[in-house]
Scaffold this motif. Structure first.
Motif, short mmCIF file in Angstrom:
data_model
loop_
_atom_site.label_atom_id
_atom_site.label_comp_id
_atom_site.label_asym_id
_atom_site.label_seq_id
_atom_site.Cartn_x
_atom_site.Cartn_y
_atom_site.Cartn_z
N ASP A 2 10.50 6.36 10.97
CA ASP A 2 9.49 5.31 10.80
C ASP A 2 8.24 5.91 10.19
OD1 ASP A 2 11.21 3.64 12.15
OD2 ASP A 2 10.07 3.61 14.00
N TYR A 3 7.58 5.17 9.33
CA TYR A 3 6.29 5.62 8.81
C TYR A 3 5.46 4.43 8.36
CZ TYR A 3 7.88 4.87 3.98
OH TYR A 3 8.33 4.31 2.82
N THR A 4 4.18 4.68 8.17
CA THR A 4 3.29 3.67 7.61
C THR A 4 2.27 4.35 6.71
OG1 THR A 4 1.77 1.85 8.07
CG2 THR A 4 1.71 3.71 9.59
N GLU A 12 -1.79 -4.64 9.00
CA GLU A 12 -0.42 -4.15 8.83
C GLU A 12 0.56 -5.31 8.81
OE1 GLU A 12 0.53 -1.05 11.57
OE2 GLU A 12 -1.17 0.16 10.98
N SER A 13 0.46 -6.15 7.80
CA SER A 13 1.26 -7.37 7.76
C SER A 13 2.70 -7.13 7.30
CB SER A 13 0.60 -8.40 6.86
OG SER A 13 0.47 -7.89 5.55
N CYS A 14 2.94 -6.10 6.51
CA CYS A 14 4.29 -5.87 5.99
C CYS A 14 4.98 -4.71 6.70
CB CYS A 14 4.26 -5.66 4.49
SG CYS A 14 3.86 -7.17 3.58
N VAL A 15 4.97 -4.74 8.03
CA VAL A 15 5.69 -3.77 8.85
C VAL A 15 6.79 -4.54 9.57
CG1 VAL A 15 5.55 -2.16 10.77
CG2 VAL A 15 3.64 -2.33 9.16
N SER A 46 7.96 -7.72 0.61
CA SER A 46 9.20 -7.35 -0.06
C SER A 46 9.79 -6.14 0.68
CB SER A 46 8.91 -7.01 -1.52
OG SER A 46 10.08 -6.60 -2.16
N PHE A 47 11.04 -6.26 1.12
CA PHE A 47 11.71 -5.19 1.86
C PHE A 47 13.01 -4.82 1.17
CE2 PHE A 47 9.20 -7.34 5.14
CZ PHE A 47 8.60 -6.26 5.77
N TRP A 48 13.49 -3.60 1.44
CA TRP A 48 14.78 -3.16 0.95
C TRP A 48 15.38 -2.20 1.97
CZ3 TRP A 48 10.13 -2.02 -1.30
CH2 TRP A 48 9.71 -0.69 -1.24
N LEU A 49 16.67 -1.93 1.83
CA LEU A 49 17.41 -1.04 2.72
C LEU A 49 17.55 0.32 2.07
CD1 LEU A 49 19.32 -0.39 5.15
CD2 LEU A 49 21.18 -1.26 3.72
N ASP A 50 17.33 1.37 2.86
CA ASP A 50 17.58 2.74 2.42
C ASP A 50 18.47 3.39 3.48
OD1 ASP A 50 17.54 5.13 1.06
OD2 ASP A 50 15.62 5.76 1.86
N THR A 51 19.55 4.00 3.05
CA THR A 51 20.43 4.72 3.96
C THR A 51 21.09 5.86 3.20
OG1 THR A 51 22.31 4.57 5.48
CG2 THR A 51 22.38 3.17 3.51
N TRP A 94 4.64 -0.23 1.95
CA TRP A 94 3.65 0.33 2.86
C TRP A 94 4.20 0.95 4.13
CZ3 TRP A 94 -1.33 0.93 1.58
CH2 TRP A 94 -1.76 0.26 0.43
N SER A 95 5.46 0.68 4.45
CA SER A 95 5.96 1.16 5.74
C SER A 95 7.48 1.19 5.75
CB SER A 95 5.48 0.24 6.86
OG SER A 95 6.06 -1.04 6.71
N ALA A 96 8.00 1.79 6.83
CA ALA A 96 9.45 1.79 7.05
C ALA A 96 9.71 1.77 8.55
CB ALA A 96 10.09 3.02 6.43
N ARG A 97 10.78 1.10 8.92
CA ARG A 97 11.24 1.08 10.30
C ARG A 97 12.73 1.42 10.27
NH1 ARG A 97 6.90 1.87 11.21
NH2 ARG A 97 5.36 0.61 12.25
#
Length: 132
Positions: A2-4, A12-15, A46-51, A94-97
């Motif tokens: 996780d990061y921001t 922090e609206s796009c978390v 806008s979100f995307w998947l990273d794996t 801006w962030s990742a979970r």
């Protein structure tokens, strides 16, 4: 994982705030499993998947409800029975979970217990796992 990149005092609206703590999938050898994971965040993000897992793919899309999104995961079972583990990282600019994903590929195995294979990550991902 996780990061921001938000600064202190920023909105922090796009978390992504995931609705579940983990995902468990099961499929037979050669099959596939799918799961939808809902999460909340601000509007117009806008979100995307990273794996890093070869067996995991997916997409992220807005659900139609304001501030709600869906992470659609697809796990391909391949040819080797076992239990596979990785992280699905939901990212924005801006962030990742991160969401732990466990995938059991069922089939006959002469080994007995199914081996656990943890997906190897980059050095940056490994270091981030040990940060407070």
């Amino acid at each position: 994982c996780d990061y921001t990149n938000y600064m202190c005092g920023d909105d922090e609206s796009c978390v992504a705030e995931l609705d579940v703590p983990e995902v468990r999938l099961t499929a037979p050898v050669g099959g596939r499993a799918e799961s939808d994971v809902w999460f909340s965040a601000g509007h117009y993000c806008s979100f995307w998947l990273d794996t890093v897992a070869w067996w995991l793919s997916g997409t992220v899309h807005a659900s139609g409800q304001p501030g709600r999104y869906v992470l659609h995961l697809v796990a391909d079972a391949g040819h080797t029975p076992g239990i596979y583990q990785t992280w699905a990282q939901v990212e924005s600019s801006w962030s990742a979970r991160c969401l732990p994903v466990t995938f059991e590929v069922e089939g006959t195995s002469s080994v007995g217990d199914l081996p656990v294979r943890e997906q190897v990550g980059s050095w940056g991902r490994i270091k981030s796992s040990y940060r407070d």
